[in-house]
Motif scaffolding. Structure first.
Motif, mmCIF file in Angstrom:
data_model
loop_
_atom_site.group_PDB
_atom_site.id
_atom_site.type_symbol
_atom_site.label_atom_id
_atom_site.label_comp_id
_atom_site.label_asym_id
_atom_site.label_seq_id
_atom_site.Cartn_x
_atom_site.Cartn_y
_atom_site.Cartn_z
ATOM 1 N N GLU A 270 55.852 -28.874 -28.704
ATOM 2 C CA GLU A 270 55.043 -30.061 -28.913
ATOM 3 C C GLU A 270 54.604 -30.169 -30.378
ATOM 4 O OE1 GLU A 270 53.443 -33.609 -28.143
ATOM 5 O OE2 GLU A 270 54.532 -32.415 -26.654
ATOM 6 N N ALA B 15 57.660 -31.520 -32.209
ATOM 7 C CA ALA B 15 57.802 -32.954 -31.976
ATOM 8 C C ALA B 15 56.757 -33.750 -32.759
ATOM 9 C CB ALA B 15 57.687 -33.244 -30.484
ATOM 10 N N TYR B 16 55.531 -33.249 -32.787
ATOM 11 C CA TYR B 16 54.457 -33.911 -33.527
ATOM 12 C C TYR B 16 54.761 -33.934 -35.021
ATOM 13 C CZ TYR B 16 49.710 -34.688 -35.353
ATOM 14 O OH TYR B 16 48.609 -35.164 -36.022
ATOM 15 N N GLU C 136 57.216 -36.641 -35.581
ATOM 16 C CA GLU C 136 56.586 -37.937 -35.350
ATOM 17 C C GLU C 136 55.711 -38.343 -36.535
ATOM 18 O OE1 GLU C 136 53.374 -40.092 -32.320
ATOM 19 O OE2 GLU C 136 53.903 -37.988 -32.049
ATOM 20 N N THR D 30 59.265 -40.669 -30.735
ATOM 21 C CA THR D 30 58.734 -39.805 -29.674
ATOM 22 C C THR D 30 59.757 -39.548 -28.582
ATOM 23 O OG1 THR D 30 57.751 -41.739 -28.583
ATOM 24 C CG2 THR D 30 56.341 -40.473 -30.083
ATOM 25 N N GLU D 31 60.768 -40.414 -28.477
ATOM 26 C CA GLU D 31 61.832 -40.201 -27.502
ATOM 27 C C GLU D 31 62.988 -39.400 -28.110
ATOM 28 O OE1 GLU D 31 64.077 -40.072 -24.138
ATOM 29 O OE2 GLU D 31 61.982 -40.668 -24.340
ATOM 30 N N LYS D 32 63.252 -39.612 -29.394
ATOM 31 C CA LYS D 32 64.388 -38.960 -30.052
ATOM 32 C C LYS D 32 64.066 -37.554 -30.538
ATOM 33 C CE LYS D 32 67.168 -42.576 -29.860
ATOM 34 N NZ LYS D 32 68.410 -42.568 -29.069
ATOM 35 N N LYS E 15 61.569 -34.719 -29.169
ATOM 36 C CA LYS E 15 60.572 -34.472 -28.126
ATOM 37 C C LYS E 15 60.647 -33.044 -27.595
ATOM 38 C CE LYS E 15 63.560 -36.236 -24.397
ATOM 39 N NZ LYS E 15 63.689 -37.281 -23.352
ATOM 40 N N PHE F 158 62.777 -27.792 -27.858
ATOM 41 C CA PHE F 158 62.691 -29.038 -28.611
ATOM 42 C C PHE F 158 64.070 -29.694 -28.616
ATOM 43 C CE2 PHE F 158 63.321 -31.125 -32.826
ATOM 44 C CZ PHE F 158 62.431 -32.177 -32.659
#
Length: 536
Positions: A117, A120-121, A124, A148-150, A152, A159
């Motif tokens: 996470e 991913a953050y 993003e 957020t979809e690509k 994640k 990841f």
């Protein structure tokens, strides 16, 4: 957390060691502390310490020592990457999906766990902040709407990154070694969000990483302090602390090094390198870097936009004289945008000082008496010396060159707004793949002032749709030999008609006290790693 950090900074700043070590001018001091590495370097180019924004040479080195990524460049074999926080990865059969398994039980310097996470953050916030280095990620089709979809987290340890085209896997992985792909501490940053900024204003001067060192203090144009991160998952840093002292003058660095006031001098000019060569208390290290020095011509200037003028100015550079003086021992003449050692690099140096040829070209451009123009110059060597040489050789053909000095932040800010006539500076490859430099010197997908992508071609208002297409095509070629040939052709076009006069490729040299062990310079600006360094 911020109160604790500020308390620690105050304690560090008031220590006797730091109070002495950050002195702006060299003095006769005792030897540096045995647990601290003190480096003198020109760090006035640092604008931010947020990896989503930092895009300067000095900041890149700091990021490389304080943040981790999914993967890292293998400094012993630059054709490969090695694991970072990722333990392993796979690529789908269609070449679009990259799945990374994270190493277990990792933590940030704060003590917070590192999870998918956080990865991913990190992607993003870089994409949604959309600051200068974001293009390294958005070139894979990431947008504010789809990131957020690509990018994640499938679960806490997995990841998944989905790209828009079947790129060569080596290209994708090399991009993920870039500073903008650094993993940041989501939990910590969310404590410092202001106006939905992902904690950006706070992180510009603070730290939220997991690398072998943590950033403790930065005073612009003065000092930057790193401290060992004892939560680091890998081999712990040998020394407790590293202190970068901002010191621009080569002579001052040499005197401080000889006196033992500093451990490492990073900006020694050829004469000062020769002066310390026979000193038994001082050793030197060198490494060819993926960094080229160049000057560029803003095509918004109607004189500089003329093809004959662009060519003429390339004949008004005393390459031989520069090679034998300003860059002796710290670089070699190199006129193409890919550094030696990279796939597709073209070893071609067709230009030399030829005033008569330049005058002919200027006359063809309708400027037989020359013209006046300005050049923005960072006031550090060897840039200043080269600029002064250009001022002299340009003048031989009637081109009156006014030099406008400034520090790193001033000149870069003006350049990035394309408000210059001529800019002289350096470009360090963002990741070890030819697309890194091709995408900035030979591609400009949108020449509008408000364009999303702002590579060097854009900064100089060079509108090149066909060359941009060729650069994009080379990116998708999976046959290595064919891909190398495509980059050679692109380099020839830029060399012949581009608004860039590339002068030399850097050989980075550092001099250090003989008691400093395992100080090595890497191939890129973010691989000068401090964790292995120790002192006798």
């Amino acid at each position: 957390m911020i109160d604790l950090l500020n308390k620690r900074v105050r304690l560090l700043a008031t220590s006797a060691a730091l109070a002495l070590l950050v002195t702006a001018t060299p003095q006769a001091l005792a030897a540096t502390p045995p647990d601290t590495l003190v480096l003198a370097w020109a760090i006035d180019d640092i604008i931010s310490l947020d990896p989503a924004e930092a895009f300067e040479i000095s900041a890149g080195e700091i990021m490389g020592n304080t943040y981790d990524r999914l993967v890292r460049l293998d400094i012993n074999d630059t054709s490969k990457v090695t694991p970072g926080v990722a333990d392993s990865w796979t690529v789908s059969d269609d070449g679009l999906t990259y799945t990374f398994k994270l190493k277990p039980d990792l933590t940030f310097a704060s003590g917070n766990p590192i999870t998918a996470e956080d990865v991913a953050y990190s992607f993003e916030r870089a994409v949604k902040l959309d600051l200068t280095p974001a293009f390294i990620l958005t070139q894979f089709g990431l947008t504010k709407e789809n990131v957020t979809e690509k990018a994640k987290a499938a679960n806490p340890s997995t990841f998944v990154f989905t790209v828009d085209k079947p790129y060569a896997p080596s290209f994708v992985l090399n991009c993920l070694t870039a500073n903008v792909a650094s993993i940041v501490d989501k939990t910590l940053l969310q404590e410092h969000v202001a106006n939905d900024d992902f904690g950006h204003e706070w992180l510009k001067t603070n730290y939220a990483g997991s690398g072998p060192f943590k950033m403790m203090q930065w005073r612009a144009n003065e000092v930057l302090v790193l401290e060992r991160n004892d939560n680091y998952y890998g081999d712990k840093a040998k020394l407790k602390r590293a202190i970068y002292r901002h010191m621009k003058e080569s002579s001052g660095q040499r005197l401080a090094l000889e006196a033992g006031d500093i451990d490492v001098a990073r900006n020694l000019e050829p004469g000062d390198l020769e002066a310390v060569a026979d000193n038994a208390d001082i050793d030197t290290e060198s490494a060819p870097k993926g960094t080229v020095y160049y000057f560029s011509l803003n095509q918004k200037n109607e004189n500089l936009a003329k093809p004959e003028v662009r060519e003429a100015l390339k004949y008004l550079v005393d390459y031989e004289g520069i090679g034998s003086t300003f860059i002796k021992g710290i670089g070699e003449i190199h006129q193409t945008f890919l550094p030696k050692g990279m796939l597709g690099s073209l070893d071609s140096n067709p230009y030399s000082l030829d005033v008569d040829k330049a005058k002919e070209l200027l006359a063809k451009a309708g400027l037989p008496d020359g013209f006046s123009v300005t050049m923005d110059v960072r006031n550090t060597q060897p840039v200043t010396g080269i600029a002064e040489s250009l001022q002299q050789t340009f003048g031989q053909a009637g081109v009156e060159l006014e030099l406008i000095p400034g520090d790193g932040k001033q000149t870069l800010t003006k350049y990035r707004a394309r408000n210059h006539d001529i800019y002289i500076g350096q470009w360090g490859t963002d990741y070890w793949d030819p697309h890194s430099n091709a995408d900035t010197f030979a591609a400009n997908p949108d020449n509008a002032d408000d364009a999303a992508a702002k590579p060097l071609a854009w900064r100089n208002a060079w509108d090149i749709p066909e060359l941009t297409q060729k650069t994009a095509a080379a990116l998708l070629e999976r046959d290595e030999a064919k891909r190398a040939g495509m980059y050679e052709e692109i380099q020839k076009e830029v060399l012949d008609r581009g608004p860039f006069a590339i002068i030399f490729q850097q050989t980075e040299v550092a001099a250090h006290r003989a008691n400093v062990e395992n100080y090595k310079l890497g191939p890129s600006f973010d691989t000068n790693l401090l964790a292995p360094v120790s002192k006798e």
